[in-house]
Design an enzyme around this catalytic site. Structure first.
Site, PDB file in Angstrom:
ATOM      1  N   SER A 296       0.797  -1.233   0.000  1.00 30.04           N
ATOM      2  CA  SER A 296       0.000   0.000   0.000  1.00 30.04           C
ATOM      3  C   SER A 296       0.828   1.281   0.000  1.00 30.04           C
ATOM      4  CB  SER A 296      -0.962   0.025   1.187  1.00 30.04           C
ATOM      5  OG  SER A 296      -0.269   0.236   2.395  1.00 30.04           O
TER       6      SER A 296
ATOM      7  N   LYS B 192       0.702   4.722   6.828  1.00 31.42           N
ATOM      8  CA  LYS B 192       0.093   5.539   5.772  1.00 31.42           C
ATOM      9  C   LYS B 192       0.648   6.953   5.840  1.00 31.42           C
ATOM     10  CE  LYS B 192      -2.750   2.176   4.784  1.00 31.42           C
ATOM     11  NZ  LYS B 192      -2.465   1.286   3.707  1.00 31.42           N
TER      12      LYS B 192
END
Length: 183
Positions: free
Chosen positions: A39, A80
């Site tokens: 990701s 993230k």
């Protein structure tokens, strides 16, 4: 015999102090984390090992584009990038990030965007569409992975409460061939 007992006692004390010191550093200051998945590609690679600074947000506030580690709803820690801060209106149109109506450059995505031929890297959205909120709520962050097509992030799991944030990370220490600071 007394001298041997004294020496053993000194070694035991030193060992206990070392263990307590290491545990304190790991619990309060720094911790290792392993990147699990794709990701954050191309910035971070699967199985990169990083150092998380737990102290960073005890003495400061998150900044846009910081890479953070937080406890996700699935009882797992996610890595993230901070996109929206409290009070920000976040929107994507035509693969461009808009914060409070202003276009914002994301240089860390330039390479990924030029490689695409079939569709934008980041699909269009506004916070209102996703979560019914005009802005990022106080005490929360809006985060996204750099691999926008294959990232489970705030578009899916919602806003991240600050109390779920473990800390900031920007140092890859393993594998040795990839040791670096990341932006």
């Amino acid at each position: 015999m007394t001298r041997q007992k004294s020496e053993v006692w000194e070694w035991m004390k030193a060992l206990v102090i070392a263990v307590l010191l290491a545990a304190g550093i790991r619990y309060f200051l720094f911790a290792p984390i392993v990147v699990d998945g794709l990701s954050m590609m191309p910035t971070l690679h699967d199985q990169n090992r990083m150092v998380v600074s737990k102290l960073s947000y005890n003495i400061g506030e998150p900044k846009r584009f910081d890479i953070v580690v937080f406890h996700a709803p699935e009882q797992k820690d996610y890595i993230k990038r901070v996109i929206g801060l409290p009070g920000d209106h976040v929107e994507y149109k035509n693969d461009v990030l808009y914060i409070n109506g202003e276009p914002i450059e994301e240089p860390y995505l330039d390479g990924a965007k030029t490689e695409l031929i079939d569709a934008p890297l980041t699909y269009d959205f506004e916070l209102e569409q996703l979560w019914g909120e005009k802005t990022v709520p106080e005490g929360h962050l809006f985060v996204m992975g750099d691999n926008r097509r294959f990232s489970k992030d705030s578009r899916d799991i919602g806003f991240v409460p600050m109390e779920s944030v473990i800390g900031k990370t920007n140092v890859v220490y393993w594998p040795l061939s990839e040791i670096r600071f990341v932006d």
